[in-house]
Design a protein around this motif. Structure first.
Motif, PDB file in Angstrom:
ATOM      1  N   ASN A   1       0.755   7.025   5.425  1.00  0.00           N
ATOM      2  CA  ASN A   1       1.476   7.563   4.268  1.00  0.00           C
ATOM      3  C   ASN A   1       1.179   9.047   4.093  1.00  0.00           C
ATOM      4  O   ASN A   1       2.075   9.856   3.834  1.00  0.00           O
ATOM      5  CB  ASN A   1       1.107   6.819   2.986  1.00  0.00           C
ATOM      6  CG  ASN A   1       1.427   5.342   2.997  1.00  0.00           C
ATOM      7  OD1 ASN A   1       0.852   4.582   2.212  1.00  0.00           O
ATOM      8  ND2 ASN A   1       2.310   4.878   3.863  1.00  0.00           N
ATOM      9  N   ARG A   2      -0.071   9.409   4.239  1.00  0.00           N
ATOM     10  CA  ARG A   2      -0.460  10.809   4.080  1.00  0.00           C
ATOM     11  C   ARG A   2       0.051  11.669   5.234  1.00  0.00           C
ATOM     12  O   ARG A   2       0.409  12.830   5.055  1.00  0.00           O
ATOM     13  CB  ARG A   2      -1.969  10.911   3.921  1.00  0.00           C
ATOM     14  CG  ARG A   2      -2.395  10.458   2.519  1.00  0.00           C
ATOM     15  CD  ARG A   2      -3.822   9.934   2.483  1.00  0.00           C
ATOM     16  NE  ARG A   2      -4.245   9.504   1.169  1.00  0.00           N
ATOM     17  CZ  ARG A   2      -3.916   8.363   0.581  1.00  0.00           C
ATOM     18  NH1 ARG A   2      -3.096   7.519   1.184  1.00  0.00           N
ATOM     19  NH2 ARG A   2      -4.376   8.045  -0.612  1.00  0.00           N
TER      20      ARG A   2
ATOM     21  N   GLN B   1      -6.630   1.083  -1.279  1.00  0.00           N
ATOM     22  CA  GLN B   1      -5.764   2.233  -1.544  1.00  0.00           C
ATOM     23  C   GLN B   1      -6.413   3.178  -2.556  1.00  0.00           C
ATOM     24  O   GLN B   1      -6.306   4.396  -2.427  1.00  0.00           O
ATOM     25  CB  GLN B   1      -4.390   1.749  -2.048  1.00  0.00           C
ATOM     26  CG  GLN B   1      -3.376   2.860  -2.286  1.00  0.00           C
ATOM     27  CD  GLN B   1      -3.436   3.444  -3.682  1.00  0.00           C
ATOM     28  OE1 GLN B   1      -3.903   2.810  -4.640  1.00  0.00           O
ATOM     29  NE2 GLN B   1      -2.951   4.659  -3.809  1.00  0.00           N
TER      30      GLN B   1
ATOM     31  N   VAL C   1       0.838  -1.200   0.000  1.00  0.00           N
ATOM     32  CA  VAL C   1       0.000   0.000   0.000  1.00  0.00           C
ATOM     33  C   VAL C   1       0.872   1.249   0.000  1.00  0.00           C
ATOM     34  O   VAL C   1       0.615   2.209  -0.744  1.00  0.00           O
ATOM     35  CB  VAL C   1      -0.974  -0.016   1.197  1.00  0.00           C
ATOM     36  CG1 VAL C   1      -1.670   1.330   1.369  1.00  0.00           C
ATOM     37  CG2 VAL C   1      -1.998  -1.130   1.020  1.00  0.00           C
TER      38      VAL C   1
ATOM     39  N   CYS D   1      -2.749   4.010   4.341  1.00  0.00           N
ATOM     40  CA  CYS D   1      -3.081   5.205   3.562  1.00  0.00           C
ATOM     41  C   CYS D   1      -2.996   6.428   4.478  1.00  0.00           C
ATOM     42  O   CYS D   1      -2.435   7.459   4.098  1.00  0.00           O
ATOM     43  CB  CYS D   1      -4.463   5.084   2.935  1.00  0.00           C
ATOM     44  SG  CYS D   1      -4.508   3.960   1.521  1.00  0.00           S
TER      45      CYS D   1
ATOM     46  N   ASN E   1       1.110   4.297  -2.744  1.00  0.00           N
ATOM     47  CA  ASN E   1       0.987   5.706  -2.350  1.00  0.00           C
ATOM     48  C   ASN E   1       2.285   6.487  -2.544  1.00  0.00           C
ATOM     49  O   ASN E   1       2.334   7.676  -2.242  1.00  0.00           O
ATOM     50  CB  ASN E   1       0.532   5.804  -0.890  1.00  0.00           C
ATOM     51  CG  ASN E   1      -0.926   5.470  -0.726  1.00  0.00           C
ATOM     52  OD1 ASN E   1      -1.745   5.781  -1.572  1.00  0.00           O
ATOM     53  ND2 ASN E   1      -1.255   4.814   0.378  1.00  0.00           N
TER      54      ASN E   1
END
Length: 184
Positions: free
Chosen positions: A146-147, A108, A53, A143, A57
């Motif tokens: 990662n953000r 994702q 994932v 997700c 990303n």
């Protein structure tokens, strides 16, 4: 250079946890349960889903971290991790893991991208409801991570050896949090 003053030269999420330690506990506890807790999936398989994932990303820190940990827990090591993240449909993993990675990839793209077809395919290959649940939650959590890491432009080392060394010392995420707190 990070978008905010983090007062730490540590990479990625570690600097964010130092910046706002009250968020570190709950986030680390979630990852501990998902990636290290009791499961019919191995830690390597769960770390591979997190790495996959993160690769989708394009989060270098999270991908590199979880790829290194997955490699440390999978007999086939980094070559398998790299192949599975680049092309899961051709990777030498079980059909069940491939189907779970397909679900993770759908998450994702967006939660509603997961279809009954994804779930039925995973079940047909032996995935349990718990494995499907945990895959969706791992993908959704990564997700977010990662953000979080990239949204604040945290530092991510280029040297794969940094991540491999960290993976060798990884006793889990709550233990890693305790290490951060000792160093504070």
């Amino acid at each position: 250079m990070a978008f905010i003053s983090l007062n730490s030269d540590e990479p990625g999420v570690r600097s964010l946890f130092r910046y706002r330690p009250e968020t570190a506990g709950p986030l680390n506890e979630l990852v501990e349960v998902l990636l290290c807790g009791e499961s019919s999936m191995s830690r390597g398989e769960r770390e591979l889903i997190a790495a996959y994932v993160s690769s989708l990303n394009e989060c270098r820190f999270c991908f590199s971290t979880h790829a290194a940990i997955a490699a440390a827990h999978l007999d086939e090591g980094m070559p398998l991790v790299e192949q599975a993240c680049a092309n899961p449909s051709a990777a030498p993993v079980s059909g069940k893991l491939r189907a779970l990675m397909d679900i993770a990839g759908a998450v994702q793209r967006g939660g509603k991208a997961v279809t009954q077809r994804h779930v039925d395919a995973a079940r047909a290959l032996g995935a349990t409801d718990m494995e499907i649940h945990d895959t969706v939650l791992i993908a959704a959590a990564f997700c977010m991570f990662n953000r979080y890491v990239d949204g604040l432009a945290t530092y991510a080392p280029d040297d794969p050896a940094v991540y491999a060394e960290r993976a060798r010392r990884s006793d889990g995420y709550v233990a890693g949090l305790a290490e951060l707190q000792r160093q504070a």
